[in-house]
Design a protein around this motif. Structure first.
Motif, PDB file in Angstrom:
ATOM      1  N   ASP A 162       0.808  -1.186   0.123  1.00 58.11           N
ATOM      2  CA  ASP A 162       0.099  -0.040  -0.002  1.00 58.11           C
ATOM      3  C   ASP A 162       0.724   1.239  -0.028  1.00 58.11           C
ATOM      4  OD1 ASP A 162       0.498  -0.920   2.741  1.00 58.11           O
ATOM      5  OD2 ASP A 162      -0.435   0.821   3.350  1.00 58.11           O
ATOM      6  N   ASP A 163       2.215   1.174   0.378  1.00 56.22           N
ATOM      7  CA  ASP A 163       2.960   2.347   0.492  1.00 56.22           C
ATOM      8  C   ASP A 163       3.796   2.560  -0.959  1.00 56.22           C
ATOM      9  OD1 ASP A 163       2.226   3.187   3.002  1.00 56.22           O
ATOM     10  OD2 ASP A 163       3.258   1.445   3.573  1.00 56.22           O
ATOM     11  N   ILE A 164       3.032   3.004  -1.984  1.00 51.97           N
ATOM     12  CA  ILE A 164       3.761   3.071  -3.262  1.00 51.97           C
ATOM     13  C   ILE A 164       3.425   4.479  -4.067  1.00 51.97           C
ATOM     14  CG2 ILE A 164       4.010   0.525  -3.495  1.00 51.97           C
ATOM     15  CD1 ILE A 164       1.556   0.569  -5.470  1.00 51.97           C
ATOM     16  N   ASP A 165       4.091   4.558  -4.953  1.00 48.25           N
ATOM     17  CA  ASP A 165       3.354   5.572  -5.915  1.00 48.25           C
ATOM     18  C   ASP A 165       3.542   7.139  -5.256  1.00 48.25           C
ATOM     19  OD1 ASP A 165       3.300   3.490  -7.800  1.00 48.25           O
ATOM     20  OD2 ASP A 165       1.162   3.578  -7.928  1.00 48.25           O
ATOM     21  N   PRO A 166       4.437   7.628  -4.798  1.00 48.77           N
ATOM     22  CA  PRO A 166       4.402   8.994  -4.241  1.00 48.77           C
ATOM     23  C   PRO A 166       4.486  10.081  -5.272  1.00 48.77           C
ATOM     24  CG  PRO A 166       6.716   8.007  -4.212  1.00 48.77           C
ATOM     25  CD  PRO A 166       5.892   7.058  -4.686  1.00 48.77           C
ATOM     26  N   THR A 167       3.528  11.078  -4.840  1.00 48.66           N
ATOM     27  CA  THR A 167       3.522  12.206  -5.692  1.00 48.66           C
ATOM     28  C   THR A 167       3.794  13.470  -4.593  1.00 48.66           C
ATOM     29  OG1 THR A 167       2.162  13.886  -7.042  1.00 48.66           O
ATOM     30  CG2 THR A 167       0.936  12.634  -5.393  1.00 48.66           C
ATOM     31  N   VAL A 168       4.832  14.438  -5.005  1.00 51.79           N
ATOM     32  CA  VAL A 168       5.267  15.393  -4.127  1.00 51.79           C
ATOM     33  C   VAL A 168       4.816  16.748  -4.835  1.00 51.79           C
ATOM     34  CG1 VAL A 168       7.650  15.563  -5.048  1.00 51.79           C
ATOM     35  CG2 VAL A 168       7.342  16.432  -2.670  1.00 51.79           C
ATOM     36  N   PHE A 169       4.487  17.758  -4.030  1.00 52.63           N
ATOM     37  CA  PHE A 169       3.854  18.890  -4.407  1.00 52.63           C
ATOM     38  C   PHE A 169       4.300  20.260  -3.521  1.00 52.63           C
ATOM     39  CE2 PHE A 169       0.240  21.932  -4.232  1.00 52.63           C
ATOM     40  CZ  PHE A 169       0.218  22.506  -5.563  1.00 52.63           C
ATOM     41  N   GLU A 170       4.486  21.282  -4.089  1.00 52.55           N
ATOM     42  CA  GLU A 170       4.767  22.735  -3.152  1.00 52.55           C
ATOM     43  C   GLU A 170       3.557  23.504  -3.162  1.00 52.55           C
ATOM     44  OE1 GLU A 170       7.861  26.144  -2.527  1.00 52.55           O
ATOM     45  OE2 GLU A 170       8.176  24.848  -4.388  1.00 52.55           O
ATOM     46  N   ASP A 171       3.102  23.731  -2.215  1.00 53.47           N
ATOM     47  CA  ASP A 171       1.846  24.712  -2.219  1.00 53.47           C
ATOM     48  C   ASP A 171       2.442  26.111  -2.262  1.00 53.47           C
ATOM     49  OD1 ASP A 171      -0.808  25.223  -2.230  1.00 53.47           O
ATOM     50  OD2 ASP A 171      -1.047  24.606  -0.165  1.00 53.47           O
ATOM     51  N   ASP A 172       1.244  26.951  -2.532  1.00 51.33           N
ATOM     52  CA  ASP A 172       1.766  28.576  -2.651  1.00 51.33           C
ATOM     53  C   ASP A 172       2.349  28.929  -1.258  1.00 51.33           C
ATOM     54  OD1 ASP A 172       0.307  28.432  -4.900  1.00 51.33           O
ATOM     55  OD2 ASP A 172      -1.351  28.942  -4.419  1.00 51.33           O
ATOM     56  N   ASP A 173       2.198  28.532  -0.220  1.00 49.20           N
ATOM     57  CA  ASP A 173       2.718  28.987   0.959  1.00 49.20           C
ATOM     58  C   ASP A 173       4.238  28.371   1.257  1.00 49.20           C
ATOM     59  OD1 ASP A 173       2.331  26.343   1.833  1.00 49.20           O
ATOM     60  OD2 ASP A 173       0.799  26.825   3.701  1.00 49.20           O
ATOM     61  N   GLY A 174       4.793  27.503   0.316  1.00 51.33           N
ATOM     62  CA  GLY A 174       5.808  26.877   0.473  1.00 51.33           C
ATOM     63  C   GLY A 174       6.021  25.612   1.337  1.00 51.33           C
ATOM     64  N   THR A 175       4.786  25.141   1.777  1.00 44.34           N
ATOM     65  CA  THR A 175       4.635  23.721   2.253  1.00 44.34           C
ATOM     66  C   THR A 175       4.801  22.514   1.330  1.00 44.34           C
ATOM     67  OG1 THR A 175       3.431  24.707   4.126  1.00 44.34           O
ATOM     68  CG2 THR A 175       3.245  22.564   3.870  1.00 44.34           C
ATOM     69  N   PHE A 176       5.483  21.676   1.488  1.00 46.52           N
ATOM     70  CA  PHE A 176       5.577  20.599   0.573  1.00 46.52           C
ATOM     71  C   PHE A 176       4.682  19.481   1.307  1.00 46.52           C
ATOM     72  CE2 PHE A 176       9.228  23.147  -0.330  1.00 46.52           C
ATOM     73  CZ  PHE A 176       9.411  22.869  -1.531  1.00 46.52           C
ATOM     74  N   TRP A 177       4.066  18.489   0.254  1.00 50.26           N
ATOM     75  CA  TRP A 177       3.067  17.693   0.927  1.00 50.26           C
ATOM     76  C   TRP A 177       3.426  16.303  -0.156  1.00 50.26           C
ATOM     77  CZ3 TRP A 177      -0.828  18.526   4.236  1.00 50.26           C
ATOM     78  CH2 TRP A 177      -0.840  19.335   4.678  1.00 50.26           C
ATOM     79  N   LEU A 178       3.464  15.517   0.580  1.00 49.69           N
ATOM     80  CA  LEU A 178       3.384  13.963  -0.151  1.00 49.69           C
ATOM     81  C   LEU A 178       1.981  13.029   0.002  1.00 49.69           C
ATOM     82  CD1 LEU A 178       5.967  12.675  -1.432  1.00 49.69           C
ATOM     83  CD2 LEU A 178       5.954  11.172   0.786  1.00 49.69           C
TER      84      LEU A 178
END
Length: 330
Positions: A162-178
Motif C-alpha cells: 500500500d505504500d507506493i507511488d509517491p507524488t510530491v507538491f509545493e503549495d503556494d505557502d511554501g509547504t511541501f506535501w506528499l
C-alpha cells in the motif's frame, strides 16, 4: 493491483539485463521511448527543459515485474528527447532489496529530491517510500535519509504494497506535501528537511482510487489524477481525477480522464505544464521490441496534449499513436 495482482505481487523479480541499451531514438509520436520498455512517467520542468523520469521495465517471458533502475530523459521542444541514462537503482538504498517502482522528483534551491517506491528488506517487509537527492536533475541520486521515509509498519493498509507511488507538491505557502498509496491514499506535509513529516499521516477516500496519484495545481484548483478501477465498467485500471479548493481537500470527483491502457492492467498519470501547454504522460503495453511483446511488466511511456474547460474541468483524453505530433487545438 489490489486484488488482480495480489497472488503475484510478492514474487521476487528475477535478475534483469545488465547491458546498457543504445541511445534512444528521437521519437515525436507514441511511444516516446522505443528502444527499451519504460513505465510510471513523472515529468518536471527545470530551466526551460522538461525532464521525464521513468522506471525501466525488464520483465521477460511470463515474469510480472522486473524494474531494476530509474532513468531520465529530457527535451526542450517535446520533439527531440535526450537519454541521460540510469540515475539510481533500488539497492542504492541500503535497506531496500529490489523494485524501482514509481517515483516523482521536485527541485528546491538547486537540489533535486526523488521520492520513490522500493521493496524493503526483511526488517520491515513490504513496499516502502525512500527519499533520494542529487545536485542535478539527471543524477546520480543517493539515499538522503538512510532508512525508509514510510515503511509498511507505519501505515494500516490492507496489504504489504500500500505504500507506493509517491507524488510530491509545493503549495503556494511554501509547504511541501506528499501523497502516496495503493487501495488507501495517504498524505502528510513534509518538514523543511524534506526527509521527515511535519504532521501525522492521514488518509482520504477518492472515488475509484487504486494507485498512482499525481497532484498538481492550475489557477485556484488543486487536481488529483490517479489510476482507478470501476469494476462495473472495466476490470483494468483507468485514469480518473478529482479537484479541491485546498491541497488537503475536500475532494470532488470529476470523472474519467482516460480509458485503460492497451494490453496493460496498469496505467499511471504524469501531468505537467511546459512552455504554456499542458501534457498528460501515461503508459500502456502496446510496444514490441525485438520480438518481445508488451505485457504487464513491459510497458511503454506515451504522451498526449491536455485541455481544460473554462470551469477548470479537464477534457477526456484519448490515447493515440500520433501523440504530440498531433497539432494543438486552438
Amino acid at each position: 493491483m489490489q486484488r488482480s495482482l495480489a497472488a503475484l505481487i510478492a514474487i521476487p523479480a528475477l535478475a534483469g539485463c545488465t547491458s546498457t541499451p543504445p541511445p534512444a531514438t528521437t521519437q515525436t509520436s507514441n511511444p516516446i521511448i522505443t528502444n527499451i520498455f519504460t513505465a510510471d512517467p513523472a515529468p518536471i520542468v527545470h530551466d526551460g527543459r522538461l525532464y521525464l523520469y521513468v522506471g525501466h521495465d525488464e520483465a521477460t517471458g511470463d515474469q510480472m515485474f522486473n524494474i531494476t533502475e530509474w532513468r531520465v530523459y529530457s527535451t526542450g521542444d517535446m520533439q527531440t528527447w535526450t537519454d541521460h541514462g540510469p540515475i539510481m537503482k533500488p539497492k542504492d538504498f541500503k535497506w531496500a532489496i529490489r523494485d524501482a517502482w514509481a517515483s516523482e522528483p521536485i527541485e528546491i534551491d538547486g537540489k533535486f529530491w526523488l521520492y520513490t517506491a522500493v521493496e524493503h528488506d526483511d526488517t520491515d517487509v513490504g513496499k516502502a517510500i525512500g527519499v533520494a537527492v542529487s545536485d542535478s536533475p539527471t543524477g546520480p541520486f543517493h539515499d538522503a535519509l538512510g532508512h525508509a521515509l514510510v515503511a509498511n509498519s507505519n501505515t494500516d493498509g490492507p496489504h504489504v504494497w500500500d505504500d507506493i507511488d509517491p507524488t510530491v507538491f509545493e503549495d503556494d505557502d511554501g509547504t511541501f506535501w506528499l501523497y502516496w498509496g495503493n487501495a488507501n491514499l495517504y498524505y502528510a506535509p513534509l518538514a523543511p528537511d524534506m526527509t521527515s513529516f511535519a504532521a501525522p499521516i492521514q488518509k482520504v477516500d477518492l472515488t475509484n482510487f487504486e494507485e498512482g496519484p499525481w497532484l498538481f495545481k492550475r489557477d485556484s484548483l488543486y487536481y488529483m489524477a490517479y489510476a482507478g478501477i470501476d469494476e462495473a465498467e472495466n476490470e483494468n485500471e483507468q485514469l480518473y481525477y478529482s479537484t479541491a479548493p485546498t491541497v488537503t481537500g475536500p475532494w470532488t470527483y470529476r470523472g474519467k480522464l482516460m480509458g485503460p491502457g492497451e494490453n496493460s492492467f496498469t496505467i499511471h498519470p504524469g501531468i505537467v505544464e511546459f512552455k504554456g501547454d499542458w501534457y498528460l504522460f501515461y503508459h500502456n503495453a502496446a510496444l514490441n521490441i525485438d520480438g518481445e511483446d508488451g505485457a504487464i511488466g513491459r510497458r511503454s511511456v506515451r504522451a498526449e496534449h491536455l485541455y481544460f474547460n473554462e470551469d477548470g474541468t479537464i477534457q477526456p483524453v484519448t490515447a493515440t499513436a500520433e501523440g504530440l505530433t498531433l497539432p494543438r487545438q486552438d
